[in-house]
Write an enzyme that holds these catalytic residues in place. Structure first.
Site, short mmCIF file in Angstrom:
data_model
loop_
_atom_site.label_atom_id
_atom_site.label_comp_id
_atom_site.label_asym_id
_atom_site.label_seq_id
_atom_site.Cartn_x
_atom_site.Cartn_y
_atom_site.Cartn_z
N THR A 27 0.89 -1.28 0.12
CA THR A 27 -0.03 0.13 0.15
C THR A 27 0.86 1.17 0.05
OG1 THR A 27 -1.68 -1.42 1.38
CG2 THR A 27 -1.86 1.11 1.24
N LEU A 28 0.87 2.01 -1.04
CA LEU A 28 1.34 3.31 -0.99
C LEU A 28 0.86 4.55 -0.44
CD1 LEU A 28 3.38 2.46 -4.44
CD2 LEU A 28 4.47 2.30 -2.21
#
Lengths: 249, 236
Positions: A27-28
């Protein structure tokens, strides 16, 4: 372990050749997010409140998202942050509660256990650099004991008599600290929450005027239908804002 | 199952607030120390074993692991009922694989949880039962007869009273041998009382008190038991 050029590490898999997909699993940044959740203990149990909005960046894309859900017999879970991660967490908890019920032995998972389970999940994901981008509020009553706690996306967890996430930490906490008492009645607790929600509505740009309050007591959980609060925009200071606004606020 | 019957006796009794375990310490020779038969599994659970002590040790290690893992994830003690089911399932596997042998040990699991006080018996077959009071091991029939007479009032007993009754029951299994605190081990767990082995001195005091007040074991039992008194050094 393979280290990509941007410094990110990928976890090793059994077959080291097929980790092309690894990086995209991290997850960025969050995409569809929910705003604050507030929680407050009162005489008979605990109240949670949140708005029903889901923002897509700066757009208020979704206006009917229920961000507070019932977990098992004894708990409520509210979440702010990435909505899809919240839905994933609900799936994990669903499975957990299902297995718990399958034992069919009179024991059941209370809010303290669910809180700790979520802490483990969040912390382990954070250690893999793939967090569930949420701040969770877990509330429940079991055998007369009230439990109200928070777990963040880093795995930070704590319990208190009143909690909030997101912008609530800055805007609602001071109000809760001043006004919370032991043995609040249901109506008093709702009033305090509504006060906090109004402030959030005025000052948090990702909140909307559609709220849900949920209650949990020894008897069970109730999620009330959404409703809106009255706002007042006729303050003199709002008229001719550039003339009247002092300072950068 | 035979191994359990040949091990030295272990007894458990339960009230609504406490559970007591008591075991007879048999030594293989005068020179050696006795084998450990009572294990603390967690603050709220303890077991007494009868049979192959080595198997008992391994199962205790398994149980401790399960308890600790549960505590870590849920920050709450593992409910006793769930632990015994896992234990029973583990034992059952050994009865259905041709290359394994069953665990040769019977376990009396005592514990406290939200639902109250529990005493379970896990056998090598993979079966488990909940009991108000039970005895396993050699000459346990004498103890069982004694317990059958008295168990109906156990629910209201305090921890002390349970220990006293446990000592009486142990006395039954000794069949004439002198009861001293060296010969037996007593452990208790209860509300507000984590599992612990009761101090030897205290046990000796209670035994002495038993004799003084003349609470002779007037009940005459004909213990129709196992005449096997010998035991290999594996079992205790």
């Amino acid at each position: 372990m393979v280290t990509a050029m941007d410094g990110s590490s990928m976890s090793s898999s059994a077959d080291g050749l097929v980790n092309l997909e690894m990086d995209s699993q991290r997850t960025l940044y969050p995409y569809v997010t929910g705003s604050s959740v507030l929680g407050i203990k009162y005489k008979d149990g605990i109240l949670l409140a949140s708005d029903t909005g889901g923002s897509y960046g700066s757009t208020l894309r979704f206006k009917g998202i229920e961000r507070i859900k019932v977990i098992g017999k004894h708990s409520l879970l509210g979440a702010s942050g990435e909505i899809s991660d919240f839905q994933e967490i609900l799936k994990y908890l669903d499975e957990l509660i299902l297995y718990d019920n399958m034992w069919d032995d009179g024991n059941s998972l209370g809010p303290k256990e669910v809180h700790n389970y979520l802490t483990r999940v969040m912390y382990n994901r954070r250690n893999k650099f793939d967090p569930l981008w949420n701040s969770l509020v877990l509330a429940g009553v079991k055998n007369g004991k009230k439990h109200l706690g928070v777990v963040t996306m880093l795995g930070v967890h704590y319990e208190d008599n009143h909690v909030s996430t997101g912008f609530g930490n800055h805007l609602a906490v001071p109000i809760l600290r001043k006004e919370w008492r032991e043995d609040l009645t249901f109506e008093e607790a709702v009033k305090i929450l509504e006060k906090c929600l109004t402030v959030l509505l005025y000052r948090d740009r990702s909140s909307i005027n559609k709220f849900q309050i949920a209650k949990i007591t020894e008897e069970g959980a109730t999620i009330y239908p959404p409703y809106s609060l009255k706002t007042f925009w006729e303050f003199a200071a709002f008229k001719e804002p550039s003339k009247n606004a002092q300072g950068s606020w | 199952m035979e191994a359990v019957k040949q091990g030295s006796a272990a007894i458990g009794l339960r009230s609504t607030s406490h559970v007591v375990l008591a075991t007879v310490n048999k030594t293989s020779s005068e020179l050696s120390s006795h084998q450990k038969k009572v294990f603390k599994i967690d603050d709220h659970i303890g077991v007494a074993i009868a049979g192959l002590t080595a198997d008992g040790r391994v199962l205790s290690r398994y149980m401790r692991n399960e308890c600790i893992n549960h505590s870590f994830v849920y920050e709450n003690p593992l409910p006793v009922g769930r632990l015994v089911v896992r234990l029973a399932d583990k034992a059952q596997v050994c009865t259905q694989r041709s290359w394994k042998r069953p665990y040769g040990v019977g376990l009396l699991v005592s514990g406290m949880d939200e639902l109250g006080a529990h005493l379970y018996y896990n056998c090598p077959s993979g079966n488990y039962f909940e009991y108000q009071a039970f005895a396993i091991g050699s000459r346990s029939q004498a103890a069982k007869t004694y317990l059958e007479r008295r168990f109906e009032s156990y629910d209201k007993y305090s921890g002390e009273e349970l220990i006293k009754d446990a000592l009486f029951a142990i006395k039954e299994t000794l069949q004439g041998e002198v009861l001293t605190s060296k010969v037996c081990t007593v452990a208790i767990v209860g509300v507000g009382e984590p599992f612990h082995i009761v101090d030897q001195k205290k046990i000796q005091e209670m035994i002495d008190a038993m004799e003084v007040t003349g609470e002779a074991v007037a009940e005459d039992e004909q213990g129709d038991d196992y005449s096997t008194r010998g035991a290999t050094s594996m079992e205790s």
